[in-house]
Design an enzyme around this catalytic site. Structure first.
Site, short mmCIF file in Angstrom:
data_model
loop_
_atom_site.label_atom_id
_atom_site.label_comp_id
_atom_site.label_asym_id
_atom_site.label_seq_id
_atom_site.Cartn_x
_atom_site.Cartn_y
_atom_site.Cartn_z
N ASP A 30 5.04 -10.85 1.38
CA ASP A 30 6.34 -11.39 2.01
C ASP A 30 7.00 -12.47 1.49
O ASP A 30 8.23 -12.70 1.54
CB ASP A 30 5.92 -11.78 3.54
CG ASP A 30 5.62 -10.46 4.27
OD1 ASP A 30 5.85 -9.38 3.70
OD2 ASP A 30 5.21 -10.48 5.56
N HIS B 38 -0.52 -9.26 1.54
CA HIS B 38 0.79 -9.21 2.11
C HIS B 38 1.45 -10.25 2.42
O HIS B 38 2.80 -10.37 2.33
CB HIS B 38 0.74 -8.17 3.39
CG HIS B 38 0.42 -6.66 2.86
ND1 HIS B 38 1.27 -5.86 2.78
CD2 HIS B 38 -0.92 -6.21 2.83
CE1 HIS B 38 0.84 -4.75 2.33
NE2 HIS B 38 -0.50 -4.84 2.28
N ASP C 250 15.42 -3.78 -7.03
CA ASP C 250 14.12 -3.38 -6.48
C ASP C 250 13.29 -4.26 -7.28
O ASP C 250 12.95 -4.45 -8.71
CB ASP C 250 13.88 -1.84 -7.04
CG ASP C 250 12.73 -1.41 -6.25
OD1 ASP C 250 12.60 -0.86 -5.16
OD2 ASP C 250 11.42 -1.57 -6.75
N ASN D 154 1.49 -7.16 -3.62
CA ASN D 154 0.82 -6.85 -2.26
C ASN D 154 -0.68 -6.89 -2.44
O ASN D 154 -1.30 -7.44 -1.92
CB ASN D 154 1.26 -5.76 -1.61
CG ASN D 154 2.42 -6.20 -0.81
OD1 ASN D 154 2.70 -7.39 -0.46
ND2 ASN D 154 3.60 -5.28 -0.50
N GLU E 264 11.23 -3.19 -0.48
CA GLU E 264 11.39 -4.15 -1.65
C GLU E 264 12.78 -4.04 -2.47
O GLU E 264 13.00 -4.54 -3.56
CB GLU E 264 10.06 -4.31 -2.61
CG GLU E 264 10.02 -3.18 -3.42
CD GLU E 264 8.98 -2.11 -2.92
OE1 GLU E 264 8.91 -1.98 -1.80
OE2 GLU E 264 8.50 -1.37 -3.68
#
Ligand SMILES: [Mg+2]
Length: 319
Positions: free
Chosen positions: A197, A193, A180, A188, A223
């Site tokens: 990504d 965002h 994780d 973010n 994630e």
């Protein structure tokens, strides 16, 4: 040699057989011959031909019978079958087509016509091959996560089930790493965002480069990634997980807008060893609990499920 140039000629009449073989070889085909239906059937099973040109009336297996066998036997790769019919069978041609023949030529055959019919067959085989390839690509696409291109959740769960079945049968240790990204929400929030990504994509790429050919990585959630490590005892899994962790923490991610982001990952590991009596869900839960401890313990770290990595200890031992 183009695979579609291979052809099996099954014909009991020696003169016709020789004539056919000569004509086809002259026109670039790689020809094998069989002198009756039974030996044709044996040849076919040995070497799977894309095109079979078979006489109708032969001692033993007839042309339509041979055709029926080929249809029952063939897998995904199609065989184009052309029946050679004499005058007497011509009225029964529906029978041959029902047996699964694609086309027929009548004896005495015209060379030009036969070659034209073979070209049609090859066009159909080519079309089929490209459809198979398109289908394979679609299946591959459907099993990938659009952003990171690793396996998506559904495909991952299929692979997980397979890996667990393999483990149950073989008893070789199966390790699972749950990864994780740390503080991903903040990434973010702080960078947007798109940058988030980029971090996900790069993390997936780095993990992929750290694992072995026979390991599997998939995106488990937002994630969160899962890595399946078959045939891998706890200690080895820990060192792989450490390498993964370092590969992400040691080098900042470059985003598409030219920025750099320091990211890290927490890893929870669990290993099922021989004699483990739980199910796949127990192993996942054990990895998940270890991940939770890695997070609580300060993040950017690897924690193993239970003690020396023996999953299957009672749930209470997970802490
Ligand atoms: Mg015959």
């Amino acid at each position: 040699m183009d695979e579609a140039q291979k052809i099996l000629v099954v014909e009991d009449d020696a003169v016709t057989r020789a004539r056919l073989a000569f004509l086809l070889r002259k026109n670039g085909y790689q020809v094998d011959v069989a002198d009756d239906g039974d030996s044709g059937w044996i040849r076919f099973q040995e070497l799977h031909y894309p095109i079979v040109l078979t006489d109708w009336l032969m001692p033993g297996l007839s042309g339509p019978e041979l055709c029926e066998r080929i249809r029952r036997y063939e897998g995904e790769v199609y065989t184009y079958v052309i029946l050679i019919t004499g005058k007497t069978e011509k009225s029964n041609i529906a029978l041959g087509l029902e047996a699964g023949a694609d086309d027929y030529v009548t004896k005495p055959f015209d060379s030009g016509e036969l070659l034209a019919r073979l070209r049609t067959g090859r066009r159909i085989l080519d079309l089929q091959a490209s459809m198979r390839e398109a289908k394979r690509q679609l299946q591959d696409l459907a099993s990938r996560d659009g952003l990171t291109e690793v396996l998506n959740r559904r495909a991952l769960e299929e692979r997980l089930a397979e890996a667990f079945t393999y483990f149950l049968r073989r008893g070789t240790p199966l390790s699972i790493a749950m990864l994780d990204l740390d503080h991903f929400k903040q990434i973010n929030d702080n960078y947007g965002h798109q940058a988030g990504d980029d971090v996900l994509r790069e993390a997936a790429r780095r993990v992929t480069s750290m694992i072995r050919e026979y390991d599997t990585i998939g995106r488990y959630g937002g994630e969160e990634f899962l890595v399946l490590l078959p045939d891998t005892p706890g200690e080895e899994a820990t060192s792989i997980a450490e390498r993964i962790r370092r590969s992400i923490a040691e080098l900042p991610v470059e985003t598409r807008d030219g920025g750099t982001i320091h990211a890290s990952v927490s890893v929870g590991l669990a290993t099922a060893h021989a004699g483990f009596r739980g199910n796949v869900k127990d192993v996942i839960e054990s990895a998940d609990a270890a991940l939770y401890r890695a997070k609580r313990g300060g993040r950017n770290r690897v924690e193993h499920g239970v003690g020396e990595g023996i999953a299957g200890a009672p749930r209470s031992a997970l802490g």
